[in-house]
Design a protein around this motif. Structure first.
Motif, PDB file in Angstrom:
ATOM      1  N   LEU A   1       0.810  -1.218   0.000  1.00 34.62           N
ATOM      2  CA  LEU A   1       0.000   0.000   0.000  1.00 34.62           C
ATOM      3  C   LEU A   1       0.844   1.269   0.000  1.00 34.62           C
ATOM      4  O   LEU A   1       0.301   2.373   0.019  1.00 34.62           O
ATOM      5  CB  LEU A   1      -0.945   0.011   1.210  1.00 34.62           C
ATOM      6  CG  LEU A   1      -2.069  -1.019   1.186  1.00 34.62           C
ATOM      7  CD1 LEU A   1      -2.941  -0.887   2.430  1.00 34.62           C
ATOM      8  CD2 LEU A   1      -2.928  -0.878  -0.072  1.00 34.62           C
ATOM      9  N   LEU A   2       2.162   1.137  -0.017  1.00 32.68           N
ATOM     10  CA  LEU A   2       3.006   2.315  -0.138  1.00 32.68           C
ATOM     11  C   LEU A   2       2.776   2.947  -1.506  1.00 32.68           C
ATOM     12  O   LEU A   2       2.630   2.250  -2.505  1.00 32.68           O
ATOM     13  CB  LEU A   2       4.474   1.937   0.039  1.00 32.68           C
ATOM     14  CG  LEU A   2       4.849   1.430   1.444  1.00 32.68           C
ATOM     15  CD1 LEU A   2       6.301   0.969   1.466  1.00 32.68           C
ATOM     16  CD2 LEU A   2       4.608   2.506   2.497  1.00 32.68           C
ATOM     17  N   PRO A   3       2.726   4.274  -1.576  1.00 33.51           N
ATOM     18  CA  PRO A   3       2.314   4.936  -2.830  1.00 33.51           C
ATOM     19  C   PRO A   3       3.396   4.954  -3.890  1.00 33.51           C
ATOM     20  O   PRO A   3       4.584   5.084  -3.604  1.00 33.51           O
ATOM     21  CB  PRO A   3       1.981   6.354  -2.369  1.00 33.51           C
ATOM     22  CG  PRO A   3       2.861   6.568  -1.177  1.00 33.51           C
ATOM     23  CD  PRO A   3       2.918   5.239  -0.480  1.00 33.51           C
ATOM     24  N   LEU A   4       2.957   4.840  -5.126  1.00 35.35           N
ATOM     25  CA  LEU A   4       3.754   5.167  -6.301  1.00 35.35           C
ATOM     26  C   LEU A   4       2.997   6.301  -6.984  1.00 35.35           C
ATOM     27  O   LEU A   4       1.991   6.061  -7.671  1.00 35.35           O
ATOM     28  CB  LEU A   4       3.916   3.975  -7.231  1.00 35.35           C
ATOM     29  CG  LEU A   4       4.827   2.841  -6.754  1.00 35.35           C
ATOM     30  CD1 LEU A   4       4.883   1.721  -7.768  1.00 35.35           C
ATOM     31  CD2 LEU A   4       6.231   3.356  -6.469  1.00 35.35           C
ATOM     32  N   GLY A   5       3.433   7.532  -6.765  1.00 36.44           N
ATOM     33  CA  GLY A   5       2.629   8.650  -7.211  1.00 36.44           C
ATOM     34  C   GLY A   5       1.380   8.742  -6.362  1.00 36.44           C
ATOM     35  O   GLY A   5       1.437   8.719  -5.135  1.00 36.44           O
ATOM     36  N   ASN A   6       0.222   8.775  -7.009  1.00 36.08           N
ATOM     37  CA  ASN A   6      -1.026   8.983  -6.273  1.00 36.08           C
ATOM     38  C   ASN A   6      -1.822   7.705  -6.020  1.00 36.08           C
ATOM     39  O   ASN A   6      -2.981   7.774  -5.620  1.00 36.08           O
ATOM     40  CB  ASN A   6      -1.905  10.009  -7.010  1.00 36.08           C
ATOM     41  CG  ASN A   6      -2.317   9.542  -8.405  1.00 36.08           C
ATOM     42  OD1 ASN A   6      -2.027   8.421  -8.808  1.00 36.08           O
ATOM     43  ND2 ASN A   6      -2.978  10.415  -9.152  1.00 36.08           N
ATOM     44  N   ARG A   7      -1.205   6.550  -6.242  1.00 33.73           N
ATOM     45  CA  ARG A   7      -1.877   5.283  -5.992  1.00 33.73           C
ATOM     46  C   ARG A   7      -0.914   4.313  -5.311  1.00 33.73           C
ATOM     47  O   ARG A   7       0.296   4.403  -5.523  1.00 33.73           O
ATOM     48  CB  ARG A   7      -2.388   4.662  -7.299  1.00 33.73           C
ATOM     49  CG  ARG A   7      -3.482   5.464  -7.997  1.00 33.73           C
ATOM     50  CD  ARG A   7      -3.862   4.842  -9.328  1.00 33.73           C
ATOM     51  NE  ARG A   7      -4.941   5.562  -9.977  1.00 33.73           N
ATOM     52  CZ  ARG A   7      -4.783   6.640 -10.734  1.00 33.73           C
ATOM     53  NH1 ARG A   7      -3.552   7.115 -10.936  1.00 33.73           N
ATOM     54  NH2 ARG A   7      -5.814   7.238 -11.292  1.00 33.73           N
ATOM     55  N   PRO A   8      -1.442   3.383  -4.522  1.00 36.97           N
ATOM     56  CA  PRO A   8      -0.552   2.388  -3.909  1.00 36.97           C
ATOM     57  C   PRO A   8      -0.026   1.409  -4.948  1.00 36.97           C
ATOM     58  O   PRO A   8      -0.657   1.180  -5.990  1.00 36.97           O
ATOM     59  CB  PRO A   8      -1.452   1.685  -2.890  1.00 36.97           C
ATOM     60  CG  PRO A   8      -2.837   1.898  -3.379  1.00 36.97           C
ATOM     61  CD  PRO A   8      -2.836   3.241  -4.062  1.00 36.97           C
ATOM     62  N   ALA A   9       1.126   0.829  -4.658  1.00 40.03           N
ATOM     63  CA  ALA A   9       1.778  -0.071  -5.613  1.00 40.03           C
ATOM     64  C   ALA A   9       0.865  -1.206  -6.052  1.00 40.03           C
ATOM     65  O   ALA A   9       0.819  -1.573  -7.230  1.00 40.03           O
ATOM     66  CB  ALA A   9       3.060  -0.620  -4.996  1.00 40.03           C
ATOM     67  N   ILE A  10       0.108  -1.779  -5.117  1.00 44.54           N
ATOM     68  CA  ILE A  10      -0.743  -2.932  -5.433  1.00 44.54           C
ATOM     69  C   ILE A  10      -1.811  -2.556  -6.454  1.00 44.54           C
ATOM     70  O   ILE A  10      -2.273  -3.403  -7.228  1.00 44.54           O
ATOM     71  CB  ILE A  10      -1.389  -3.499  -4.144  1.00 44.54           C
ATOM     72  CG1 ILE A  10      -2.097  -4.820  -4.416  1.00 44.54           C
ATOM     73  CG2 ILE A  10      -2.351  -2.491  -3.529  1.00 44.54           C
ATOM     74  CD1 ILE A  10      -1.181  -5.965  -4.728  1.00 44.54           C
ATOM     75  N   HIS A  11      -2.199  -1.290  -6.499  1.00 45.65           N
ATOM     76  CA  HIS A  11      -3.204  -0.831  -7.459  1.00 45.65           C
ATOM     77  C   HIS A  11      -2.751  -1.108  -8.892  1.00 45.65           C
ATOM     78  O   HIS A  11      -3.521  -1.611  -9.714  1.00 45.65           O
ATOM     79  CB  HIS A  11      -3.444   0.663  -7.258  1.00 45.65           C
ATOM     80  CG  HIS A  11      -4.485   1.252  -8.165  1.00 45.65           C
ATOM     81  ND1 HIS A  11      -5.713   1.680  -7.712  1.00 45.65           N
ATOM     82  CD2 HIS A  11      -4.491   1.489  -9.513  1.00 45.65           C
ATOM     83  CE1 HIS A  11      -6.422   2.146  -8.725  1.00 45.65           C
ATOM     84  NE2 HIS A  11      -5.696   2.035  -9.834  1.00 45.65           N
TER      85      HIS A  11
END
Length: 291
Positions: free
Chosen positions: A29-39
């Motif tokens: 759930l750590l963000p990559l930009g404005n969404r979490p990585a799992i997204h």
């Protein structure tokens, strides 16, 4: 035609490489930009045609499952304030896609995590996506490239597929490296395109001198359901864990496995340095899109 509609995403790991960020927040759930990585990983699976995603986690990872659920109270408040577009963006999963979570129970390795999904996967063939690996969605078409290509290749010849990419000589020792037959070496041109061909086996984290190629496993797999039978028979090895690679070796010897060369770039979102580089890249792309 063998149509792949199920995918397994193991999310039970503690993410020790990402401490202290992952102490109280799942690394997925750590963000990559404005969404979490799992997204991005789930969106990749959906773009490739996956309809049922199985998260294999543990008790402390319920926040991941919550991310893909509908927060009815929040949805109601947003719509009451006229923020329908924001509410729709939060509830982004297509109606025909299901996300389930099952617990691994014991930390017995990646092979054990994949096997833990068997009660939900049943008799289906399936994909596996490792959530630490995020493929660049800006330079490829997820509906045809990489995982989607692997699914089509599996449908055409029935061989399980493993995604690989060329790595620099100084990084070979960090990865599982593909060992190719002579015929596969002849057709492998290491270009930035998807190509599927047979693999003879894998060597785990070899020295450069011992490496059979520079093709490293990326973290995307398409498996025949037969892999479950091999996982059941696999005995624990290093660290008391059931290794997925042991079951893959058995699958190679019995029915053959192909590797697919990757198109585009990948990021290791489970490594602090690579994660920070990925965050900057994703944030810059999103800020540019907002202009």
């Amino acid at each position: 035609m063998k149509n792949i509609t199920h995918a397994v995403i193991p999310v039970a790991g503690f993410g020790t490489r990402m401490l202290p960020l992952s102490k109280s927040v799942p690394k997925e759930l750590l963000p990559l930009g404005n969404r979490p990585a799992i997204h991005y990983v789930v969106a990749e699976a959906i773009a490739a045609g996956i309809k049922h995603i199985v998260l294999v986690g543990h008790a402390q990872k319920s926040a991941i499952e919550n991310y893909f659920d509908i927060n009815a109270e929040l949805d109601t408040q947003l719509r009451h304030k006229g923020k329908d577009e924001l509410a729709d963006n939060l509830n982004w999963l297509p109606e025909d896609v299901t996300v389930s979570m099952i617990r691994q129970g014991k930390a017995l390795g990646l092979g054990h995590a994949v096997l833990a999904a068997r009660p939900i996967i049943g008799e289906h063939d399936f994909a596996v996506l490792l959530p630490d690996v995020v493929l660049d969605p800006y330079t490829t078409d997820m509906s045809v490239d990489n995982l989607a290509f692997m699914i089509d290749a599996f449908a055409n010849d029935g061989h399980s597929q493993i995604l690989v990419e060329s790595v620099a000589d100084e990084d070979v020792h960090k990865y599982g490296i593909a060992q190719l037959s002579q015929a596969s070496r002849d057709i492998n041109d290491n270009t930035n395109s998807n190509s599927s061909f047979k693999v003879a086996g894998f060597v785990e984290k070899p020295s450069l001198a011992d490496a059979p190629s520079n093709l490293a496993v990326v973290g995307r797999y398409v498996f025949s359901n037969q892999i479950f039978d091999y996982l059941v028979q696999t005995t624990a090895s290093v660290g008391g864990e059931i290794q997925l690679t042991d079951a893959i070796d058995a699958l190679i010897s019995e029915s053959g496995v192909n590797v697919t060369t990757m198109r585009g770039d990948s990021y290791d979102a489970g490594d602090m340095r690579s994660y920070m580089q990925a965050f900057i890249y994703f944030a810059e792309r999103q800020l540019a899109d907002d202009k």
